[in-house]
Design a protein around this motif. Structure first.
Motif, PDB file in Angstrom:
ATOM      1  N   UNK A  57      40.609  42.216  29.882  1.00  0.00           N
ATOM      2  CA  UNK A  57      41.442  42.443  31.064  1.00  0.00           C
ATOM      3  C   UNK A  57      40.577  42.463  32.327  1.00  0.00           C
ATOM      4  N   UNK A  58      40.005  41.310  32.744  1.00  0.00           N
ATOM      5  CA  UNK A  58      39.129  41.300  33.920  1.00  0.00           C
ATOM      6  C   UNK A  58      39.907  41.418  35.232  1.00  0.00           C
ATOM      7  N   UNK A  59      39.372  42.263  36.127  1.00  0.00           N
ATOM      8  CA  UNK A  59      39.862  42.376  37.501  1.00  0.00           C
ATOM      9  C   UNK A  59      38.911  41.612  38.416  1.00  0.00           C
ATOM     10  N   UNK A  60      39.481  40.878  39.384  1.00  0.00           N
ATOM     11  CA  UNK A  60      38.686  40.115  40.330  1.00  0.00           C
ATOM     12  C   UNK A  60      39.055  40.523  41.746  1.00  0.00           C
ATOM     13  N   UNK A  61      38.058  40.556  42.625  1.00  0.00           N
ATOM     14  CA  UNK A  61      38.326  40.800  44.041  1.00  0.00           C
ATOM     15  C   UNK A  61      39.022  39.595  44.655  1.00  0.00           C
ATOM     16  N   UNK A  62      39.805  39.842  45.686  1.00  0.00           N
ATOM     17  CA  UNK A  62      40.530  38.752  46.349  1.00  0.00           C
ATOM     18  C   UNK A  62      40.484  38.931  47.858  1.00  0.00           C
ATOM     19  N   UNK A  63      40.563  37.810  48.546  1.00  0.00           N
ATOM     20  CA  UNK A  63      40.700  37.786  49.998  1.00  0.00           C
ATOM     21  C   UNK A  63      41.663  36.667  50.335  1.00  0.00           C
ATOM     22  N   UNK A  64      41.875  36.413  51.613  1.00  0.00           N
ATOM     23  CA  UNK A  64      42.905  35.455  52.026  1.00  0.00           C
ATOM     24  C   UNK A  64      42.603  34.030  51.545  1.00  0.00           C
ATOM     25  N   UNK A  65      41.336  33.733  51.272  1.00  0.00           N
ATOM     26  CA  UNK A  65      40.989  32.359  50.895  1.00  0.00           C
ATOM     27  C   UNK A  65      40.673  32.209  49.403  1.00  0.00           C
ATOM     28  N   UNK A  66      40.913  33.224  48.599  1.00  0.00           N
ATOM     29  CA  UNK A  66      40.588  33.164  47.178  1.00  0.00           C
ATOM     30  C   UNK A  66      41.521  32.196  46.450  1.00  0.00           C
ATOM     31  N   UNK A  67      40.940  31.312  45.633  1.00  0.00           N
ATOM     32  CA  UNK A  67      41.709  30.273  44.951  1.00  0.00           C
ATOM     33  C   UNK A  67      41.501  30.403  43.436  1.00  0.00           C
ATOM     34  N   UNK A  68      42.595  30.303  42.682  1.00  0.00           N
ATOM     35  CA  UNK A  68      42.557  30.260  41.223  1.00  0.00           C
ATOM     36  C   UNK A  68      42.998  28.880  40.766  1.00  0.00           C
ATOM     37  N   UNK A  69      42.267  28.342  39.792  1.00  0.00           N
ATOM     38  CA  UNK A  69      42.597  27.018  39.264  1.00  0.00           C
ATOM     39  C   UNK A  69      42.560  27.059  37.748  1.00  0.00           C
ATOM     40  N   UNK A  70      43.632  26.581  37.111  1.00  0.00           N
ATOM     41  CA  UNK A  70      43.684  26.506  35.662  1.00  0.00           C
ATOM     42  C   UNK A  70      44.798  25.565  35.242  1.00  0.00           C
ATOM     43  N   UNK A  71      44.836  25.232  33.955  1.00  0.00           N
ATOM     44  CA  UNK A  71      45.838  24.304  33.421  1.00  0.00           C
ATOM     45  C   UNK A  71      46.596  25.002  32.298  1.00  0.00           C
ATOM     46  N   UNK A  72      47.901  25.167  32.485  1.00  0.00           N
ATOM     47  CA  UNK A  72      48.770  25.784  31.486  1.00  0.00           C
ATOM     48  C   UNK A  72      50.032  24.932  31.340  1.00  0.00           C
ATOM     49  N   UNK A  73      50.689  25.058  30.182  1.00  0.00           N
ATOM     50  CA  UNK A  73      51.866  24.224  29.913  1.00  0.00           C
ATOM     51  C   UNK A  73      53.177  24.871  30.330  1.00  0.00           C
ATOM     52  N   UNK A  92      46.149  29.358  46.146  1.00  0.00           N
ATOM     53  CA  UNK A  92      45.733  30.514  46.936  1.00  0.00           C
ATOM     54  C   UNK A  92      46.395  31.753  46.341  1.00  0.00           C
ATOM     55  N   UNK A  93      45.586  32.684  45.914  1.00  0.00           N
ATOM     56  CA  UNK A  93      46.123  33.808  45.161  1.00  0.00           C
ATOM     57  C   UNK A  93      46.978  34.719  46.034  1.00  0.00           C
ATOM     58  N   UNK A  94      46.691  34.771  47.337  1.00  0.00           N
ATOM     59  CA  UNK A  94      47.480  35.621  48.234  1.00  0.00           C
ATOM     60  C   UNK A  94      48.883  35.085  48.474  1.00  0.00           C
ATOM     61  N   UNK A  95      49.189  33.870  47.996  1.00  0.00           N
ATOM     62  CA  UNK A  95      50.507  33.272  48.213  1.00  0.00           C
ATOM     63  C   UNK A  95      51.469  33.511  47.051  1.00  0.00           C
ATOM     64  N   UNK A  96      51.057  34.281  46.053  1.00  0.00           N
ATOM     65  CA  UNK A  96      51.928  34.533  44.911  1.00  0.00           C
ATOM     66  C   UNK A  96      51.890  36.013  44.534  1.00  0.00           C
TER      67      UNK A  96
END
Length: 310
Positions: free
Chosen positions: A172-188, A216-220
Motif C-alpha cells: 500500500x504505497x503512498x506517494x506525494x503529489x503536487x499540481x504537476x504530478x502525473x501517473x501513467x499505467x495500462x489497465x483494461x 494529472x493526478x490532481x484532476x481525478x
C-alpha cells in the motif's frame, strides 16, 4: 516532493531499521505493521522522497496509515462486512476501521513483525499468525533489498493450517503529489464502486485512455480497483525532474488507485486480488484474482520501485 534533511531520524532510530545503497535510504518500522517508514534519495544535500515520508507521530501512534507503505495480507482491500464464504470456514471478521463496517487490508498491517535478518542493504521481516479473527494460521515474510537500480520487495504467505486458505498479497504505497504530478499505467477495466467503496460492476471509462497517456493526478478523485493491469506504472514529478516506476510480477495482476481530494498524497497499489474477491469470485470468474493455498503451500510476489532522474 522534496523535503529538507530530517532532524528527527536520530531520535527515533531505535524503532527503525536503516538500509542504504548509493544515494538511497530505506527506513523500516517492523513494530508498526512491518511498514516502510521512509524511502528517499539524497541529491545535492536534499532528501527526495519516493514515498510519502512517515512522521514521528506515525511511530508514536503505531499507525501504519501514516507510514510510507504497509503490507496487505492475507487479503487485499475490503471484505464486505467481514463476511464471505471460504470453503470449510466461513469468514466472520470484525471491522477494523472506525468509519467502515468492512474489514480492510487484512491482518498483517495491524501486527508487529519480527526482524529475521539485517544487512547494510537488505532486511527480512517475518510474521507468525495463529488462527484467530482470520480462521487460519499462516506465516508471512517481507524481504527488502536496495540496489543502485532501486528497491525490490519480495513477499511470501504460507498456509500453516490444516485446511485450504484463501490468500492475497500486496502493498500500500503512498506517494506525494503536487499540481504537476502525473501517473501513467495500462489497465483494461475499472471496478465502479458504491458509496462504501465496494465494487459493483466493471466499466471502461475514458480515464483508462488518460492513464495510458499520463493522467494529472490532481484532476481525478478515485478509490477504485483496476483489472488487466500491465504490472507497470510510473509517477512523474516534473518540477523535481524525477520519476519513480513500479514494476510487479504475477500474480500482482490488479491495481488500486486511491486519490483523495485535497490531500498531499495518493496511493497506487500492486495487489493480487480486488476488493471483496471472495464474494465476487463466483459471479466474475477471472476478474477478481485471489487464490487458495493448500496446507503448507506458499504464495510469493515481487515488486520493484525504480527511481529515475529526468
Amino acid at each position: 516532493m522534496p523535503l529538507t534533511a530530517s532532524s528527527d531520524i536520530a531520535t527515533i532510530a531505535p524503532a527503525l531499521i536503516r538500509l542504504s545503497c548509493a544515494e538511497q535510504t530505506l527506513l523500516l518500522a517492523p513494530a508498526v505493521g512491518g511498514s516502510i517508514y521512509r524511502y528517499f534519495s539524497v541529491r545535492h544535500d536534499e532528501e527526495i522522497h519516493w514515498l510519502r515520508p512517515g512522521k514521528v507521530q506515525s511511530l508514536d501512534e503505531a499507525n501504519p496509515l501514516l507510514m510510507g507503505s504497509f503490507p496487505l495480507l492475507p487479503f487485499c482491500n475490503r471484505i464486505r462486512n467481514g463476511r464471505a464464504p471460504a470453503g470449510e470456514r466461513a469468514l466472520h471478521m470484525a471491522a477494523n476501521m472506525s468509519d467502515s463496517p468492512h474489514t480492510l487490508h487484512g491482518h498483517g498491517w495491524r501486527l508487529p513483525w519480527q526482524v529475521a535478518t539485517v544487512a547494510v542493504d537488505a532486511a527480512t521481516l517475518t510474521l507468525e499468525y495463529p488462527r484467530g479473527d482470520w480462521p487460519w494460521s499462516f506465516h508471512a515474510s517481507q524481504r527488502f533489498e536496495l540496489t543502485r537500480q532501486g528497491l525490490t520487495v519480495r513477499m511470501t504467505l504460507t498456509n500453516t493450517d490444516t485446511s485450504p486458505m484463501p490468500a492475497g498479497l500486496g502493498h500500500h504505497p503512498y506517494f506525494l503529489r503536487s499540481a504537476d504530478t502525473v501517473v501513467k499505467t495500462d489497465v483494461e477495466a475499472m471496478w465502479a464502486a458504491d458509496a462504501e467503496i465496494m465494487p459493483t460492476q466493471l466499466e471502461h471509462p475514458a480515464l483508462l485512455d488518460a492513464l495510458r497517456q499520463g493522467q494529472l493526478i490532481d484532476h481525478v478523485v478515485l478509490d477504485n480497483n483496476f483489472t488487466g493491469w500491465s504490472r507497470s506504472a510510473s509517477v512523474t514529478w516534473p518540477q523535481q525532474d524525477a520519476r519513480l516506476t513500479l514494476h510487479a510480477d504475477a500474480p500482482l495482476d490488479f491495481f488500486v488507485l486511491y486519490v483523495p481530494p485535497g490531500l498531499d498524497h495518493f496511493c497506487m497499489e500492486p495487489v493480487s486480488n480486488c476488493t471483496d474477491w471472495l464474494n465476487l469470485a463466483e459471479q466474475h470468474p477471472g476478474k477478481v484474482g485471489g487464490t487458495w493455498l493448500q496446507p503448507g503451500e506458499t504464495l510469493s510476489v515481487r515488486f520493484v520501485l525504480e527511481p529515475h532522474w529526468l
